[in-house]
Design a protein around this motif. Structure first.
Motif, PDB file in Angstrom:
ATOM      1  N   SER A   1       4.065 -31.115  -9.244  1.00 29.48           N
ATOM      2  CA  SER A   1       2.831 -31.878  -9.001  1.00 29.48           C
ATOM      3  C   SER A   1       2.504 -31.945  -7.516  1.00 29.48           C
ATOM      4  CB  SER A   1       2.963 -33.295  -9.571  1.00 29.48           C
ATOM      5  OG  SER A   1       3.143 -33.264 -10.968  1.00 29.48           O
ATOM      6  N   VAL A   2       3.519 -32.193  -6.683  1.00 32.59           N
ATOM      7  CA  VAL A   2       3.292 -32.261  -5.232  1.00 32.59           C
ATOM      8  C   VAL A   2       2.783 -30.919  -4.713  1.00 32.59           C
ATOM      9  CG1 VAL A   2       4.384 -32.568  -2.974  1.00 32.59           C
ATOM     10  CG2 VAL A   2       4.965 -34.110  -4.848  1.00 32.59           C
ATOM     11  N   PHE A   3       3.404 -29.823  -5.150  1.00 31.77           N
ATOM     12  CA  PHE A   3       2.959 -28.487  -4.736  1.00 31.77           C
ATOM     13  C   PHE A   3       1.529 -28.222  -5.197  1.00 31.77           C
ATOM     14  CE2 PHE A   3       7.521 -27.122  -4.242  1.00 31.77           C
ATOM     15  CZ  PHE A   3       7.401 -26.743  -2.914  1.00 31.77           C
ATOM     16  N   THR A   4       1.234 -28.569  -6.447  1.00 31.82           N
ATOM     17  CA  THR A   4      -0.097 -28.315  -7.009  1.00 31.82           C
ATOM     18  C   THR A   4      -1.167 -29.117  -6.278  1.00 31.82           C
ATOM     19  OG1 THR A   4       0.872 -27.934  -9.197  1.00 31.82           O
ATOM     20  CG2 THR A   4      -1.489 -28.393  -9.108  1.00 31.82           C
ATOM     21  N   VAL A   5      -0.897 -30.403  -6.078  1.00 36.04           N
ATOM     22  CA  VAL A   5      -1.861 -31.282  -5.411  1.00 36.04           C
ATOM     23  C   VAL A   5      -2.116 -30.824  -3.979  1.00 36.04           C
ATOM     24  CG1 VAL A   5      -2.201 -33.613  -4.515  1.00 36.04           C
ATOM     25  CG2 VAL A   5      -1.432 -33.294  -6.862  1.00 36.04           C
ATOM     26  N   ASN A   6      -1.048 -30.392  -3.286  1.00 40.35           N
ATOM     27  CA  ASN A   6      -1.215 -29.927  -1.903  1.00 40.35           C
ATOM     28  C   ASN A   6      -1.967 -28.604  -1.815  1.00 40.35           C
ATOM     29  OD1 ASN A   6       0.003 -31.731   0.174  1.00 40.35           O
ATOM     30  ND2 ASN A   6       1.758 -31.621  -1.195  1.00 40.35           N
ATOM     31  N   LYS A   7      -1.964 -27.836  -2.892  1.00 43.30           N
ATOM     32  CA  LYS A   7      -2.753 -26.602  -2.949  1.00 43.30           C
ATOM     33  C   LYS A   7      -4.230 -26.920  -3.123  1.00 43.30           C
ATOM     34  CE  LYS A   7       0.237 -23.097  -2.805  1.00 43.30           C
ATOM     35  NZ  LYS A   7       0.122 -22.001  -1.806  1.00 43.30           N
ATOM     36  N   ILE A   8      -4.508 -27.947  -3.946  1.00 41.17           N
ATOM     37  CA  ILE A   8      -5.895 -28.307  -4.253  1.00 41.17           C
ATOM     38  C   ILE A   8      -6.523 -29.133  -3.138  1.00 41.17           C
ATOM     39  CG2 ILE A   8      -7.397 -29.494  -5.906  1.00 41.17           C
ATOM     40  CD1 ILE A   8      -5.231 -28.965  -8.041  1.00 41.17           C
ATOM     41  N   ILE A   9      -5.793 -30.160  -2.691  1.00 41.19           N
ATOM     42  CA  ILE A   9      -6.287 -31.053  -1.637  1.00 41.19           C
ATOM     43  C   ILE A   9      -5.367 -30.924  -0.430  1.00 41.19           C
ATOM     44  CG2 ILE A   9      -6.971 -33.414  -1.047  1.00 41.19           C
ATOM     45  CD1 ILE A   9      -6.874 -33.992  -4.092  1.00 41.19           C
ATOM     46  N   LYS A  10      -5.770 -30.149   0.520  1.00 45.21           N
ATOM     47  CA  LYS A  10      -4.910 -29.884   1.678  1.00 45.21           C
ATOM     48  C   LYS A  10      -4.997 -31.035   2.684  1.00 45.21           C
ATOM     49  CE  LYS A  10      -5.452 -24.867   1.253  1.00 45.21           C
ATOM     50  NZ  LYS A  10      -4.134 -24.650   0.663  1.00 45.21           N
ATOM     51  N   ILE A  11      -3.839 -31.462   3.174  1.00 43.16           N
ATOM     52  CA  ILE A  11      -3.799 -32.469   4.234  1.00 43.16           C
ATOM     53  C   ILE A  11      -2.896 -31.967   5.345  1.00 43.16           C
ATOM     54  CG2 ILE A  11      -4.285 -34.480   2.788  1.00 43.16           C
ATOM     55  CD1 ILE A  11      -1.301 -35.049   2.657  1.00 43.16           C
ATOM     56  N   ASP A  12      -3.266 -32.305   6.577  1.00 52.42           N
ATOM     57  CA  ASP A  12      -2.458 -31.886   7.724  1.00 52.42           C
ATOM     58  C   ASP A  12      -1.172 -32.694   7.777  1.00 52.42           C
ATOM     59  OD1 ASP A  12      -4.381 -30.051   8.549  1.00 52.42           O
ATOM     60  OD2 ASP A  12      -5.475 -31.587   9.676  1.00 52.42           O
ATOM     61  N   LEU A  13      -0.118 -32.042   8.204  1.00 54.55           N
ATOM     62  CA  LEU A  13       1.173 -32.708   8.324  1.00 54.55           C
ATOM     63  C   LEU A  13       1.272 -33.355   9.701  1.00 54.55           C
ATOM     64  CD1 LEU A  13       3.829 -33.215   6.841  1.00 54.55           C
ATOM     65  CD2 LEU A  13       4.737 -31.137   7.866  1.00 54.55           C
ATOM     66  N   THR A  14       1.401 -34.657   9.723  1.00 52.62           N
ATOM     67  CA  THR A  14       1.491 -35.400  10.983  1.00 52.62           C
ATOM     68  C   THR A  14       2.903 -35.308  11.558  1.00 52.62           C
ATOM     69  OG1 THR A  14      -0.122 -36.960  10.106  1.00 52.62           O
ATOM     70  CG2 THR A  14       1.074 -37.637  12.079  1.00 52.62           C
ATOM     71  N   GLU A  15       2.989 -35.023  12.836  1.00 54.41           N
ATOM     72  CA  GLU A  15       4.299 -34.964  13.484  1.00 54.41           C
ATOM     73  C   GLU A  15       4.823 -36.381  13.724  1.00 54.41           C
ATOM     74  OE1 GLU A  15       6.216 -32.325  14.076  1.00 54.41           O
ATOM     75  OE2 GLU A  15       4.669 -31.173  13.034  1.00 54.41           O
ATOM     76  N   MET A  16       6.060 -36.604  13.339  1.00 54.85           N
ATOM     77  CA  MET A  16       6.656 -37.929  13.460  1.00 54.85           C
ATOM     78  C   MET A  16       7.951 -37.865  14.266  1.00 54.85           C
ATOM     79  SD  MET A  16       4.594 -39.874  11.648  1.00 54.85           S
ATOM     80  CE  MET A  16       5.525 -41.353  11.307  1.00 54.85           C
ATOM     81  N   ARG A  17       8.254 -38.978  14.942  1.00 53.53           N
ATOM     82  CA  ARG A  17       9.513 -39.058  15.696  1.00 53.53           C
ATOM     83  C   ARG A  17      10.707 -39.037  14.747  1.00 53.53           C
ATOM     84  NH1 ARG A  17      13.855 -39.138  17.089  1.00 53.53           N
ATOM     85  NH2 ARG A  17      14.922 -40.209  18.778  1.00 53.53           N
ATOM     86  N   TYR A  18      10.531 -39.603  13.559  1.00 54.85           N
ATOM     87  CA  TYR A  18      11.605 -39.656  12.566  1.00 54.85           C
ATOM     88  C   TYR A  18      11.134 -39.000  11.268  1.00 54.85           C
ATOM     89  CZ  TYR A  18      13.412 -43.176  15.803  1.00 54.85           C
ATOM     90  OH  TYR A  18      13.866 -43.828  16.917  1.00 54.85           O
ATOM     91  N   PRO A  19      11.117 -37.672  11.191  1.00 54.73           N
ATOM     92  CA  PRO A  19      10.618 -36.990   9.987  1.00 54.73           C
ATOM     93  C   PRO A  19      11.392 -37.349   8.728  1.00 54.73           C
ATOM     94  CG  PRO A  19      11.774 -35.455  11.457  1.00 54.73           C
ATOM     95  CD  PRO A  19      11.574 -36.716  12.215  1.00 54.73           C
ATOM     96  N   GLU A  20      12.686 -37.641   8.881  1.00 55.49           N
ATOM     97  CA  GLU A  20      13.495 -37.999   7.707  1.00 55.49           C
ATOM     98  C   GLU A  20      13.007 -39.299   7.072  1.00 55.49           C
ATOM     99  OE1 GLU A  20      15.559 -35.348  10.397  1.00 55.49           O
ATOM    100  OE2 GLU A  20      14.797 -37.375  10.736  1.00 55.49           O
ATOM    101  N   ILE A  21      12.582 -40.244   7.917  1.00 53.52           N
ATOM    102  CA  ILE A  21      12.063 -41.514   7.396  1.00 53.52           C
ATOM    103  C   ILE A  21      10.738 -41.278   6.696  1.00 53.52           C
ATOM    104  CG2 ILE A  21      11.193 -43.799   8.038  1.00 53.52           C
ATOM    105  CD1 ILE A  21      13.209 -43.816  10.316  1.00 53.52           C
ATOM    106  N   ASP A  22       9.892 -40.440   7.284  1.00 52.20           N
ATOM    107  CA  ASP A  22       8.611 -40.131   6.668  1.00 52.20           C
ATOM    108  C   ASP A  22       8.824 -39.449   5.317  1.00 52.20           C
ATOM    109  OD1 ASP A  22       5.885 -40.567   7.198  1.00 52.20           O
ATOM    110  OD2 ASP A  22       5.566 -38.414   7.442  1.00 52.20           O
ATOM    111  N   GLY A  23       9.826 -38.585   5.245  1.00 47.25           N
ATOM    112  CA  GLY A  23      10.151 -37.915   3.989  1.00 47.25           C
ATOM    113  C   GLY A  23      10.710 -38.869   2.953  1.00 47.25           C
TER     114      GLY A  23
END
Length: 402
Positions: free
Chosen positions: A40-62
């Protein structure tokens, strides 16, 4: 003596069998859901593209996206029981109760950790508190306002858009919803009993978040940051008002201490290199396993300590074998707030209007969870839309507006 040894051995083996059985059943149950989530995440990101924001703590964002999704599963489980018993109560299952309670504990820890870390890293010794307040408003209120409007519309439909209670009573309830002060008692709109079920009662955490935001100037004094006395007094007064109106429980602030302690430890620098090691990933998973096995919920002090330790490992840059820092997880993490707010409404619409309450009450265990699993894709699709067209533009607006 021999009998005691035999009894101990039997008890140990019985506990082992129970644990293995629990792990097996969890994996059998969760694998289909996780597979559908990934697709679902892959499909939704294909249909509605959003830019990936750079974060100081990517693990927390994930991490955030998974936490919000676990809360969704927590409330789906509650819905299953509610449909059978007409009683809204916490899950008896340790796992599903922790999906909700422990995830909220993590959210509180994350909030406090990030803001405390910002105070640590403040080099100027000053903060523009007006801009700070604007950024919090534009980050939280627009999406929340959209969320509240949907609830008002659903209440209107359920009450045939007819006024059922005196104007003043309705006004009080509307104000409570608009200003985040939503409890089970104050949530009933237009005489609709247990209105909170429409959103699974998820809004109860937001007053605690706002209380912390208003306490930040007071905390900033400890970091020797220059704070105008007027700002300290007004912000602290606002925090006190929120606590009084919300009848806040002090125990819900315990995870906030965990966030502060993690920030203090992280400020020592050396922790990042230590906790990135894979053995600490295993330790974190074991700690979570122990918590789920022995406790029903995540609010007790020992569980908050466990959650804080696990978060310390993640905040130190441990990505859980690369999962949390992946672009997949981080994109999923960006829609956290929309997913957190909207999943309860989505479940209500799903079972009340789409499936129908009477039909939903007769669903078997398998049928119920098949419907929940299939619903993941449309839920994420909606959340991706609201993030892209409500959350993201207004967050950008708050950053550019002077």
């Amino acid at each position: 003596m021999q009998k005691n040894k035999i009894a101990s051995t039997h008890l140990f083996s019985s506990a082992t069998v129970t644990l293995l059985s629990m792990i097996f059943s969890v994996f059998i149950f969760l694998i289909p859901i996780l597979v559908v989530l990934i697709l679902s995440v892959f499909t939704v990101n294909k249909i509605i593209k959003i830019d990936l924001t750079e974060m100081r703590y990517p693990e927390i964002d994930g991490l955030r996206g998974y936490l919000a999704f676990f809360v969704f599963l927590h409330h789906a489980y509650i819905w299953q029981i509610f449909l059978k018993t007409s009683t809204w109560k916490d899950p008896e299952s340790n796992l599903f109760n922790q999906f909700g309670e422990t995830s909220v504990v993590f959210f509180f820890i994350i909030t406090v950790f990030l803001f405390t870390t910002k105070l640590f890293k403040n080099k100027t010794g000053e903060i523009d508190w007006l801009n700070y307040l604007k950024s919090r408003f534009f980050r939280l209120f627009p999406m929340y306002f959209f969320f509240v409007i949907i609830i008002f519309i659903i209440v209107g439909v359920l009450t045939q858009f007819t006024v059922k209670v005196p104007f003043i009573e309705n006004l009080k309830s509307i104000i409570s919803w608009l200003f985040f002060n939503v409890s089970k008692k104050s949530s009933d709109l237009n005489g609709l009993k247990d209105t909170f079920i429409i959103n699974s009662g998820i809004a109860w955490t937001l007053p605690y978040e706002w209380t912390f935001y208003f306490l930040v100037p007071l905390i900033a004094l400890w970091f020797k940051i220059k704070v105008n006395l007027k700002a300290v007094l007004s912000f602290t007064f606002a925090a006190a008002i929120i606590m009084v109106l919300n009848k806040s429980s002090l125990r819900h602030f315990t995870p906030f201490l965990g966030g502060i302690i993690v920030a203090l430890i992280m400020n020592m620098k050396k922790t990042e290199a230590i906790f990135k090691q894979k053995k600490y990933t295993i330790l974190a998973l074991l700690l979570l396993g122990v918590s789920v096995y022995f406790f029903n919920g995540g609010k007790k002090p020992i569980q908050i300590i466990i959650s804080s330790l696990v978060f310390l490992i993640i905040a130190s840059g441990n990505s859980f074998f690369g999962i949390l820092s992946s672009a997949f997880s981080r994109k999923f993490g960006q829609i956290t707030y929309s997913l957190y707010l909207l999943h309860g409404i989505f479940l209500f619409i799903l079972f009340h209007f789409v499936v129908g309450l009477e039909r939903a009450k007769t669903l078997t265990h398998l049928e119920f969870w098949m419907i929940v699993t299939v619903s993941i894709l449309p839920l994420l699709f909606i959340c991706q839309l609201t993030f892209k067209y409500i959350e993201s533009p207004l967050m950008s607006f708050s950053k550019t507006k002077k």
